[in-house]
Scaffold this active site. Structure first.
Site, PDB file in Angstrom:
ATOM      1  N   TYR A  63      16.520  -3.327 -13.206  1.00 25.62           N
ATOM      2  CA  TYR A  63      16.723  -2.075 -13.937  1.00 25.62           C
ATOM      3  C   TYR A  63      17.977  -2.245 -14.795  1.00 25.62           C
ATOM      4  O   TYR A  63      19.088  -2.294 -14.283  1.00 25.62           O
ATOM      5  CB  TYR A  63      16.899  -0.886 -12.992  1.00 25.62           C
ATOM      6  CG  TYR A  63      15.695  -0.567 -12.133  1.00 25.62           C
ATOM      7  CD1 TYR A  63      14.406  -0.984 -12.492  1.00 25.62           C
ATOM      8  CD2 TYR A  63      15.833   0.163 -10.962  1.00 25.62           C
ATOM      9  CE1 TYR A  63      13.307  -0.686 -11.701  1.00 25.62           C
ATOM     10  CE2 TYR A  63      14.738   0.471 -10.170  1.00 25.62           C
ATOM     11  CZ  TYR A  63      13.487   0.041 -10.547  1.00 25.62           C
ATOM     12  OH  TYR A  63      12.404   0.348  -9.759  1.00 25.62           O
ATOM     13  N   PHE A 213       6.991   6.920  -8.658  1.00 23.90           N
ATOM     14  CA  PHE A 213       6.479   7.964  -9.549  1.00 23.90           C
ATOM     15  C   PHE A 213       6.087   9.224  -8.760  1.00 23.90           C
ATOM     16  O   PHE A 213       5.003   9.787  -8.961  1.00 23.90           O
ATOM     17  CB  PHE A 213       5.272   7.482 -10.357  1.00 23.90           C
ATOM     18  CG  PHE A 213       5.557   6.382 -11.355  1.00 23.90           C
ATOM     19  CD1 PHE A 213       6.843   6.133 -11.815  1.00 23.90           C
ATOM     20  CD2 PHE A 213       4.518   5.593 -11.863  1.00 23.90           C
ATOM     21  CE1 PHE A 213       7.093   5.116 -12.751  1.00 23.90           C
ATOM     22  CE2 PHE A 213       4.756   4.585 -12.792  1.00 23.90           C
ATOM     23  CZ  PHE A 213       6.045   4.351 -13.235  1.00 23.90           C
ATOM     24  N   PRO A 214       6.956   9.703  -7.835  1.00 24.54           N
ATOM     25  CA  PRO A 214       6.588  10.897  -7.056  1.00 24.54           C
ATOM     26  C   PRO A 214       6.403  12.131  -7.917  1.00 24.54           C
ATOM     27  O   PRO A 214       5.693  13.063  -7.536  1.00 24.54           O
ATOM     28  CB  PRO A 214       7.787  11.074  -6.098  1.00 24.54           C
ATOM     29  CG  PRO A 214       8.933  10.403  -6.800  1.00 24.54           C
ATOM     30  CD  PRO A 214       8.318   9.234  -7.523  1.00 24.54           C
ATOM     31  N   GLY A 216       5.387  11.723 -11.129  1.00 19.58           N
ATOM     32  CA  GLY A 216       4.506  11.296 -12.219  1.00 19.58           C
ATOM     33  C   GLY A 216       5.125  10.212 -13.088  1.00 19.58           C
ATOM     34  O   GLY A 216       4.481   9.696 -13.986  1.00 19.58           O
ATOM     35  N   GLY A 217       6.407   9.897 -12.870  1.00 23.03           N
ATOM     36  CA  GLY A 217       7.036   8.801 -13.603  1.00 23.03           C
ATOM     37  C   GLY A 217       7.537   9.212 -14.963  1.00 23.03           C
ATOM     38  O   GLY A 217       8.045  10.322 -15.145  1.00 23.03           O
ATOM     39  N   PHE A 218       7.348   8.327 -15.948  1.00 21.56           N
ATOM     40  CA  PHE A 218       7.937   8.547 -17.278  1.00 21.56           C
ATOM     41  C   PHE A 218       7.412   9.827 -17.929  1.00 21.56           C
ATOM     42  O   PHE A 218       8.083  10.451 -18.737  1.00 21.56           O
ATOM     43  CB  PHE A 218       7.678   7.331 -18.178  1.00 21.56           C
ATOM     44  CG  PHE A 218       8.374   6.095 -17.680  1.00 21.56           C
ATOM     45  CD1 PHE A 218       9.741   5.939 -17.861  1.00 21.56           C
ATOM     46  CD2 PHE A 218       7.677   5.102 -16.997  1.00 21.56           C
ATOM     47  CE1 PHE A 218      10.404   4.817 -17.388  1.00 21.56           C
ATOM     48  CE2 PHE A 218       8.332   3.970 -16.521  1.00 21.56           C
ATOM     49  CZ  PHE A 218       9.690   3.826 -16.714  1.00 21.56           C
ATOM     50  N   THR A 219       6.184  10.225 -17.598  1.00 17.31           N
ATOM     51  CA  THR A 219       5.644  11.504 -18.072  1.00 17.31           C
ATOM     52  C   THR A 219       5.373  12.356 -16.839  1.00 17.31           C
ATOM     53  O   THR A 219       4.337  12.214 -16.195  1.00 17.31           O
ATOM     54  CB  THR A 219       4.313  11.284 -18.839  1.00 17.31           C
ATOM     55  OG1 THR A 219       4.517  10.246 -19.783  1.00 17.31           O
ATOM     56  CG2 THR A 219       3.868  12.553 -19.536  1.00 17.31           C
ATOM     57  N   PRO A 220       6.335  13.227 -16.474  1.00 17.61           N
ATOM     58  CA  PRO A 220       6.158  13.987 -15.237  1.00 17.61           C
ATOM     59  C   PRO A 220       4.820  14.749 -15.195  1.00 17.61           C
ATOM     60  O   PRO A 220       4.268  15.132 -16.233  1.00 17.61           O
ATOM     61  CB  PRO A 220       7.363  14.923 -15.246  1.00 17.61           C
ATOM     62  CG  PRO A 220       8.417  14.160 -16.003  1.00 17.61           C
ATOM     63  CD  PRO A 220       7.659  13.417 -17.073  1.00 17.61           C
TER      64      PRO A 220
HETATM   65  N1  LIG Z   1       8.225  -0.271  -7.077  1.00 23.58           N
HETATM   66  C1  LIG Z   1       7.947   0.022  -8.324  1.00 23.58           C
HETATM   67  O1  LIG Z   1       7.173  -0.646  -8.982  1.00 23.58           O
HETATM   68  C2  LIG Z   1       8.589   1.221  -8.950  1.00 23.58           C
HETATM   69  C3  LIG Z   1       8.087   1.690 -10.182  1.00 23.58           C
HETATM   70  C4  LIG Z   1       8.682   2.804 -10.719  1.00 23.58           C
HETATM   71  C5  LIG Z   1       9.751   3.426 -10.077  1.00 23.58           C
HETATM   72  N2  LIG Z   1      10.217   2.937  -8.897  1.00 23.58           N
HETATM   73  C6  LIG Z   1      11.299   3.611  -8.155  1.00 23.58           C
HETATM   74  O2  LIG Z   1      10.849   4.921  -7.882  1.00 23.58           O
HETATM   75  C7  LIG Z   1      11.817   5.870  -8.348  1.00 23.58           C
HETATM   76  C8  LIG Z   1      11.098   7.126  -8.793  1.00 23.58           C
HETATM   77  O3  LIG Z   1      10.270   6.852  -9.893  1.00 23.58           O
HETATM   78  P1  LIG Z   1      10.603   7.309 -11.381  1.00 23.58           P
HETATM   79  O4  LIG Z   1      12.054   7.658 -11.494  1.00 23.58           O
HETATM   80  O5  LIG Z   1      10.086   6.273 -12.291  1.00 23.58           O
HETATM   81  O6  LIG Z   1       9.658   8.534 -11.564  1.00 23.58           O
HETATM   82  P2  LIG Z   1       9.648  10.038 -10.999  1.00 23.58           P
HETATM   83  O7  LIG Z   1      10.672  10.208  -9.946  1.00 23.58           O
HETATM   84  O8  LIG Z   1       8.243  10.357 -10.714  1.00 23.58           O
HETATM   85  O9  LIG Z   1      10.023  10.864 -12.297  1.00 23.58           O
HETATM   86  C9  LIG Z   1      11.176  10.619 -13.058  1.00 23.58           C
HETATM   87  C10 LIG Z   1      11.026  11.413 -14.345  1.00 23.58           C
HETATM   88  O10 LIG Z   1      11.008  12.797 -14.044  1.00 23.58           O
HETATM   89  C11 LIG Z   1      12.107  13.452 -14.655  1.00 23.58           C
HETATM   90  N3  LIG Z   1      12.592  14.425 -13.670  1.00 23.58           N
HETATM   91  C12 LIG Z   1      13.206  14.193 -12.487  1.00 23.58           C
HETATM   92  N4  LIG Z   1      13.454  15.342 -11.846  1.00 23.58           N
HETATM   93  C13 LIG Z   1      12.981  16.331 -12.623  1.00 23.58           C
HETATM   94  C14 LIG Z   1      12.948  17.725 -12.517  1.00 23.58           C
HETATM   95  N5  LIG Z   1      13.450  18.347 -11.454  1.00 23.58           N
HETATM   96  N6  LIG Z   1      12.376  18.448 -13.532  1.00 23.58           N
HETATM   97  C15 LIG Z   1      11.853  17.837 -14.606  1.00 23.58           C
HETATM   98  N7  LIG Z   1      11.851  16.508 -14.779  1.00 23.58           N
HETATM   99  C16 LIG Z   1      12.424  15.754 -13.796  1.00 23.58           C
HETATM  100  C17 LIG Z   1      13.100  12.380 -14.984  1.00 23.58           C
HETATM  101  O11 LIG Z   1      13.837  12.700 -16.146  1.00 23.58           O
HETATM  102  P3  LIG Z   1      15.411  13.125 -16.097  1.00 23.58           P
HETATM  103  O12 LIG Z   1      16.182  11.871 -15.993  1.00 23.58           O
HETATM  104  O13 LIG Z   1      15.587  13.845 -17.378  1.00 23.58           O
HETATM  105  O14 LIG Z   1      15.579  14.014 -14.909  1.00 23.58           O
HETATM  106  C18 LIG Z   1      12.186  11.194 -15.274  1.00 23.58           C
HETATM  107  O15 LIG Z   1      11.688  11.252 -16.592  1.00 23.58           O
HETATM  108  C19 LIG Z   1      12.534   5.129  -9.467  1.00 23.58           C
HETATM  109  O16 LIG Z   1      13.785   5.727  -9.741  1.00 23.58           O
HETATM  110  C20 LIG Z   1      12.599   3.734  -8.923  1.00 23.58           C
HETATM  111  O17 LIG Z   1      13.731   3.606  -8.057  1.00 23.58           O
HETATM  112  C21 LIG Z   1       9.637   1.849  -8.325  1.00 23.58           C
END
Ligand SMILES: NC(=O)c1ccc[n+]([C@@H]2O[C@H](COP(=O)([O-])OP(=O)(O)OC[C@H]3O[C@@H](n4cnc5c(N)ncnc54)[C@H](OP(=O)(O)O)[C@@H]3O)[C@@H](O)[C@H]2O)c1
Length: 297
Positions: A63, A213-214, A216-220
């Site tokens: 990252y 992506f709990p 939804g990831g890059f597109t919530p």
């Molecule tokens: N093992 C793998 O292949 C893999 C792949 C992807 C991710 N991961 C891990 O999983 C973690 C979680 O995944 P992720 O961060 O990609 O996706 P996520 O937690 O599903 O969603 C993150 C997205 O949601 C937004 N968000 C967060 N809280 C919010 C809220 N309360 N209201 C509105 N939008 C919100 C964030 O933007 P803002 O920054 O603006 O809040 C960001 O765009 C990552 O941080 C990473 O450590 C692992």
């Protein structure tokens, strides 16, 4: 009835961790590449997460690359004893920000050393072997070589515990014949439910399931049914999506990612939400409808 209680913990790598953790991926620059726009804000998010009770942080040296681990070190080193940092190896980044699989034993070894150096530790709490598969979903194929390489690094004392990411049930079973597996990190959320059987299988074995992506990831996640439920119970859709996961199974550990203090606070509050059974049934139906529509189940 759900067995979820907000105050409960789950044992990960020998530590009782809170169900609400934090995923650090969003702290790097756009496209998870380069430095954050606001470094001080990134440090503040990490410090507030831990001050709010988070004792499980997910990261990787790819990252940024390196950036997220360096931020964690700057914000939190020396690390509290109760903090479990889970990292992952299996990819490197191209100069253009592309994600390149790096799954040969020497790549995994280099990845472990990059994490050790940038996190500033002598041994890593948990290392997930991130299998490339179909990028965000797994594909069958032996992972013996990768798990064996990690087990060797574990014997050398550089890795305390081994986890897997982006894997199938067969790959989990194969890995368990080689080493003890403490967690599995796959794509899963209220609308992405292909891993339902794996979640239950791991729960029965006391192994943590950590959805990436709990939200939804890059597109919530956007779902009118989710928004309707959220409005009914006076929460935000993102809080309901997290609360649904917490109620789904006691072995689910959350690592929602955010670069925003406001979102962090909102997400932390989700651990206090209790979802009545009728509400859970409505939310369960979202995944089933989506799965059927996509032909996924
Ligand atoms: N093992 C793998 O292949 C893999 C792949 C992807 C991710 N991961 C891990 O999983 C973690 C979680 O995944 P992720 O961060 O990609 O996706 P996520 O937690 O599903 O969603 C993150 C997205 O949601 C937004 N968000 C967060 N809280 C919010 C809220 N309360 N209201 C509105 N939008 C919100 C964030 O933007 P803002 O920054 O603006 O809040 C960001 O765009 C990552 O941080 C990473 O450590 C692992």
């Amino acid at each position: 009835m759900s067995t979820f209680t907000p105050a409960g913990t789950f044992k990960l790598a020998g530590h009782p961790v809170q169900h609400m953790g934090y995923g650090a991926m969003q702290l790097a620059g756009p496209g998870v590449f380069g430095p954050p726009k606001d470094r001080d804000a990134a440090i503040a998010v990490l410090r507030e997460a831990v001050a709010s009770g988070v004792n499980h942080i997910d990261t990787s040296d790819f990252y940024g690359p390196h950036i997220t681990n360096q931020l964690i070190r700057e914000a939190l080193h020396p690390y509290p004893d109760e903090l479990v940092i889970v990292t992952k190896v299996g990819a490197i980044r191209g100069d253009d920000g592309s994600w390149i699989a790096a799954l040969e034993p020497e790549d995994l070894k280099r990845g472990v050393h990059d994490n050790l150096r940038n996190l500033g530790v002598d041994a890593l709490d948990v290392v997930n072997v991130r299998i490339m598969g179909n990028i965000h979903s797994p594909a069958e194929g032996s992972i013996e070589k990768q798990v064996t390489a990690l087990a060797e690094l574990q014997r050398e004392g550089l890795v305390r515990h081994i986890g897997l990411s982006n894997v199938t049930r067969a790959q989990v079973a194969e890995a368990q014949r080689i080493a003890a597996i403490v967690c599995v990190q796959n794509h899963y959320n209220v609308v992405q439910r292909e891993d339902d059987p794996l979640v239950d299988e791991l729960a029965a074995k006391g192994i943590a399931y950590v959805p990436f992506f709990p939200l939804g990831g890059f597109t919530p996640i956007q779902s009118s049914a989710l928004s309707k439920v959220a409005q009914t119970i006076g929460a935000t859709p993102m809080q309901v999506a997290l609360a649904w996961l917490l109620h789904r199974s006691p072995n689910i550990l959350l690592i929602p990612g955010t670069s925003s203090l406001e979102h962090l606070r909102e997400n932390m509050q989700a651990a206090q939400l209790t979802l009545p059974d009728a509400v859970r049934a409505e939310l369960d139906a979202i995944g089933r409808v989506n799965g059927e529509a996509n032909g996924e189940h």
